[in-house]
Design a protein around this motif. Structure first.
Motif, short mmCIF file in Angstrom:
data_model
loop_
_atom_site.label_atom_id
_atom_site.label_comp_id
_atom_site.label_asym_id
_atom_site.label_seq_id
_atom_site.Cartn_x
_atom_site.Cartn_y
_atom_site.Cartn_z
N GLN A 42 -16.19 71.98 44.40
CA GLN A 42 -15.53 71.54 45.81
C GLN A 42 -14.32 72.00 46.43
N ASN A 221 -19.94 63.17 49.36
CA ASN A 221 -19.54 63.51 48.17
C ASN A 221 -17.73 63.45 47.81
N GLN A 223 -14.30 63.60 46.41
CA GLN A 223 -13.37 64.68 45.95
C GLN A 223 -11.81 64.39 45.80
N LYS B 163 -21.28 55.35 39.38
CA LYS B 163 -22.59 55.42 40.24
C LYS B 163 -22.82 53.86 40.22
N ASP B 180 -14.05 64.38 37.44
CA ASP B 180 -14.20 63.90 38.76
C ASP B 180 -15.46 63.17 39.08
N PRO B 182 -18.21 61.93 41.25
CA PRO B 182 -19.15 62.01 42.61
C PRO B 182 -19.68 60.86 43.06
#
Lengths: 225, 225
Positions: A42, A221, A223, B163, B180, B182
């Motif tokens: 990303q 998304n 980052q 999540k 990272d 998401p």
DNA sequence: AAATTCTTGTCAATCAATTGACACAGGCCG
DNA sequence: CGGCCTGTGTCAATTGATTGACAAGAATTT
């Protein structure tokens, strides 16, 4: 012989490149283009090429980058191809947690000693290393060729200890104490100010909520850097 | 109503301002000029004025800044004037170290729950808080109005847990796992990648030695951001 | 072997952050 | 109370970082 002063912004991104390259390597992927990598990470392909070219041309036109080769080169740039000898100063919860975290060792960061001013804890073994009294620190650093001292002590004693470490020739300090250390410039200090980090999160929470209420846009998304 | 997007560079400096202002306050100092503060903090007066003016005019011409007032304003900007409710996910050494670090509580960051997937550790008390099994996390977050989850779990499970946290409406994640995350953009993530930090230090060690050998200049006072 | 496609390294353009300069508001002293 | 001095807020200039564009080198295809 003057190297042209590489920006900390670039350095700060190298570990992340290394991490993603490691994952690709583990997946058995041998080549990657800056475009592919930027999609995964990303970021922009341009930034990846620019960053890497700071250190040399690691890629090949029409092919891309060889994952394994690039991985090794970045390791070398970061100085991970040699071993570092560390001591921990401050055997509290955080100090113990760091000693017990084996991933550092895997990267060549070897904990050789632990020091604490509390006589009650001295002599105790942590992850196979004996806790020693502060008085022995000077000699230990000199005799064992220690590169890096990890400071996990309260801010009140951190400055004093940092000065002592400077005197016995330490090269770097990984500072978890919540103060800025006034050490000579040839000693590298890397600060991990956890409460600062948490405050940043707190700010971003408040501001994103304010913005969200005002109808700010949101996409799918996450980052970071 | 559109706020003009304040840069993370500025936000990142606020906690440091707060720290120095707190010290001045403790010393009983009531007023400070940007020049004085910049001398103490080893930065430029211009930057301090610029940074503060991002949020409003806190100073007075010919006088400077009132230490106590400025301190309180920055606290508010950072969202430290309200309480945050946290949970820790991962009751390993690092998780335990963070729970035991009382300075966070003092700032209004209250640990309300600890979760771990290891049944062997569930039920154990840490700093007065019981370790609960992962299955209870969802409900706990919803019922106790938790803002922030602290992830001190291995990278392998971090994405999955993140999540789950996103689904039960967490607002922020303080991420110590080396990945990272998401997550949707409305969830704020603040990463503490310790190994990245250590690698940066490693790089700076190597490069300063190379530079030192080539006759680089060195002066007397360490600095950081 | 030639044509085509791919993708780097690099230069230029844009965008962001920091520093410098100064008008003017307000405190302070005589 | 008037003049001087201090030091902010702000604008402009500079410096630094990121992004975009493209020529040229190397691989791959036909």
């Amino acid at each position: 012989m003057e190297e042209k002063e590489i920006s900390q912004a670039v350095i700060g991104r190298l570990p992340r490149y290394l991490r993603y390259l490691g994952e690709l390597k583990d997946e058995g992927i041998e080549r990657v283009s800056s475009q592919e990598l930027s999609d995964i990470m990303q970021t922009t392909a341009s930034q990846i090429r620019q960053d890497l070219n700071t250190f040399g041309g690691f890629g090949q036109q029409g092919y891309g980058y060889n994952v394994g080769y690039l991985y090794d080169e970045i390791r070398k740039i970061l100085g991970l191809d040699r071993e570092h000898r560390l001591i921990i100063v401050g055997a509290g919860h955080l100090g113990q947690a760091l000693v017990n975290y084996t991933n550092f060792e895997r990267r060549g960061f070897l904990f050789r000693g632990i020091f604490d001013c509390d006589p009650g804890i001295c002599g105790k073994m942590i992850h196979g290393i004996e806790v020693r009294p502060m008085e022995e620190m000077d000699g230990f650093v000199r005799e064992n060729d220690i590169d890096i001292a990890v400071l996990t002590i309260p801010k009140t004693s951190a400055v004093e200890v940092a000065k002592k470490l400077a005197d016995c020739g330490i090269k770097g300090i990984w500072n978890f104490a919540h103060v800025d250390l006034p050490v000579p410039k040839q000693i590298q200090v890397e600060n991990v100010h956890l409460s600062d980090s948490l405050m940043k999160l707190s700010y971003n929470l408040s501001s994103s909520q304010a913005e969200g209420a005002a109808g700010g846009k949101v996409d799918g998304n996450g980052q970071n850097r």
